[in-house]
Design a protein around this motif. Structure first.
Motif, PDB file in Angstrom:
ATOM      1  N   GLU A 134       1.031  -1.253  -0.178  1.00  0.00           N
ATOM      2  CA  GLU A 134       0.085   0.023  -0.037  1.00  0.00           C
ATOM      3  C   GLU A 134       0.814   1.247   0.060  1.00  0.00           C
ATOM      4  N   SER A 135       1.926   1.351   0.642  1.00  0.00           N
ATOM      5  CA  SER A 135       2.877   2.393   0.747  1.00  0.00           C
ATOM      6  C   SER A 135       3.615   2.646  -0.288  1.00  0.00           C
ATOM      7  N   ALA A 136       4.104   1.311  -0.955  1.00  0.00           N
ATOM      8  CA  ALA A 136       4.831   1.521  -2.112  1.00  0.00           C
ATOM      9  C   ALA A 136       3.912   1.953  -3.373  1.00  0.00           C
ATOM     10  N   GLN A 185       0.516  -2.497  -7.057  1.00  0.00           N
ATOM     11  CA  GLN A 185      -0.694  -2.728  -7.158  1.00  0.00           C
ATOM     12  C   GLN A 185      -1.236  -4.159  -7.279  1.00  0.00           C
ATOM     13  N   TYR A 186      -0.427  -5.050  -8.028  1.00  0.00           N
ATOM     14  CA  TYR A 186      -0.564  -6.160  -8.500  1.00  0.00           C
ATOM     15  C   TYR A 186      -0.389  -7.221  -7.209  1.00  0.00           C
ATOM     16  N   ASN A 233      -4.767  -5.441  -6.282  1.00  0.00           N
ATOM     17  CA  ASN A 233      -5.526  -4.276  -6.727  1.00  0.00           C
ATOM     18  C   ASN A 233      -5.331  -4.276  -8.377  1.00  0.00           C
ATOM     19  N   TYR A 234      -5.777  -5.509  -8.925  1.00  0.00           N
ATOM     20  CA  TYR A 234      -5.603  -5.853 -10.119  1.00  0.00           C
ATOM     21  C   TYR A 234      -5.976  -4.982 -11.451  1.00  0.00           C
ATOM     22  N   ARG A 235      -7.090  -4.359 -11.224  1.00  0.00           N
ATOM     23  CA  ARG A 235      -7.389  -3.561 -12.278  1.00  0.00           C
ATOM     24  C   ARG A 235      -6.552  -2.455 -12.498  1.00  0.00           C
ATOM     25  N   ALA A 259      -3.537  -2.108 -11.432  1.00  0.00           N
ATOM     26  CA  ALA A 259      -2.385  -2.830 -12.092  1.00  0.00           C
ATOM     27  C   ALA A 259      -2.152  -2.985 -13.603  1.00  0.00           C
ATOM     28  N   GLU A 260      -3.274  -3.642 -13.921  1.00  0.00           N
ATOM     29  CA  GLU A 260      -3.260  -3.669 -15.505  1.00  0.00           C
ATOM     30  C   GLU A 260      -3.155  -2.377 -16.087  1.00  0.00           C
ATOM     31  N   TYR A 261      -3.582  -1.328 -15.648  1.00  0.00           N
ATOM     32  CA  TYR A 261      -3.544   0.182 -16.282  1.00  0.00           C
ATOM     33  C   TYR A 261      -2.328   0.318 -16.370  1.00  0.00           C
ATOM     34  N   SER A 262      -1.568   0.323 -14.877  1.00  0.00           N
ATOM     35  CA  SER A 262      -0.137   1.026 -15.052  1.00  0.00           C
ATOM     36  C   SER A 262       0.677   0.045 -15.690  1.00  0.00           C
TER      37      SER A 262
END
Length: 220
Positions: free
Chosen positions: A70-72, A97-98, A102-104, A106-109
């Motif tokens: 979360e902090s990262a 995020q992955y 927080n997969y969605r 993560a996909e965007y990033s």
């Protein structure tokens, strides 16, 4: 180490808000395997310089390694906001995020990282992993197939591509790809082990045993 450390401390005595000196002290702390000190110096550098991408990138990386996802993610977002065209930063944000599930996002990033640097296969690999985690294996297949030869030359991507192809029901195509992977990565037993798995799924236990034997022979 000590002389360099003392030199940077002297700089901070003269210039207490010198973020570069703080980052340098963090690097020395990392070399000395003192992660707590490194985190402390990077947090100070982050506070001292609102525009320091380096401090934020290093801090996000350390927090990622320590499992503070979360902090990262928070720090990586700050770094990306300062340098939006940096594929490595988007990849780091995506990994935070992955691993934070927080997969969605993560996909965007990770898609952004892959778009910025399409010649780096690890970005496509990470994107495919996020898509699979989000339950979208067909999109993961498209991601890796979009540059199939590059994916096959990057062993982790190659193994993932073969596995997805098989999981989506095309065992024959997966078999053909695994032979190509073996050609490209003849020194790795992983491709032979994967062939053994595919043959087992097709009911060819004799062929599977031979493939597993080959995997062991390569790894020994």
């Amino acid at each position: 180490f000590q002389s360099a450390h003392d030199r940077y401390l002297t700089i901070l005595e003269l210039k207490p808000d010198d973020a570069l000196a703080m980052v340098s002290l963090a690097k020395l702390s990392i070399r000395a395997e003192d992660q707590d000190a490194a985190l402390g110096w990077l947090e100070k550098a982050r506070d001292a310089d609102a525009n320091s991408v380096t401090a934020r990138a290093m801090l996000a990386y350390l927090k990622l390694r320590l499992g503070d996802f979360e902090s990262a993610e928070e720090v990586a977002k700050e770094a990306v906001a300062l340098d939006d065209d940096n594929a490595q930063l988007h990849n780091m944000l995506g990994l935070a995020q992955y691993f934070g599930e927080n997969y969605r996002d993560a996909e965007y990033s990770l898609a952004r990282a892959a778009k910025l640097n399409p010649d780096e296969p690890i970005y496509g690999f990470n994107l495919a992993r996020a898509q699979i985690a989000d339950g979208d294996s067909p999109s993961a297949l498209i991601t890796l197939e979009s540059s199939r030869e590059q994916s096959l030359q990057h062993l982790p991507s190659a193994l993932l591509l073969v596995s997805i192809t098989a999981d989506l029901g095309d065992l024959d195509e997966a078999r053909e790809m695994v032979y190509r992977v073996q050609e490209l990565h003849s020194d790795s037993g992983a491709a032979y082990a994967l062939e053994g798995e595919l043959l087992t799924r097709q009911g060819d236990l004799v062929g599977a045993a031979s493939a597993y034997d080959q995997a062991l022979a390569v790894e020994v």
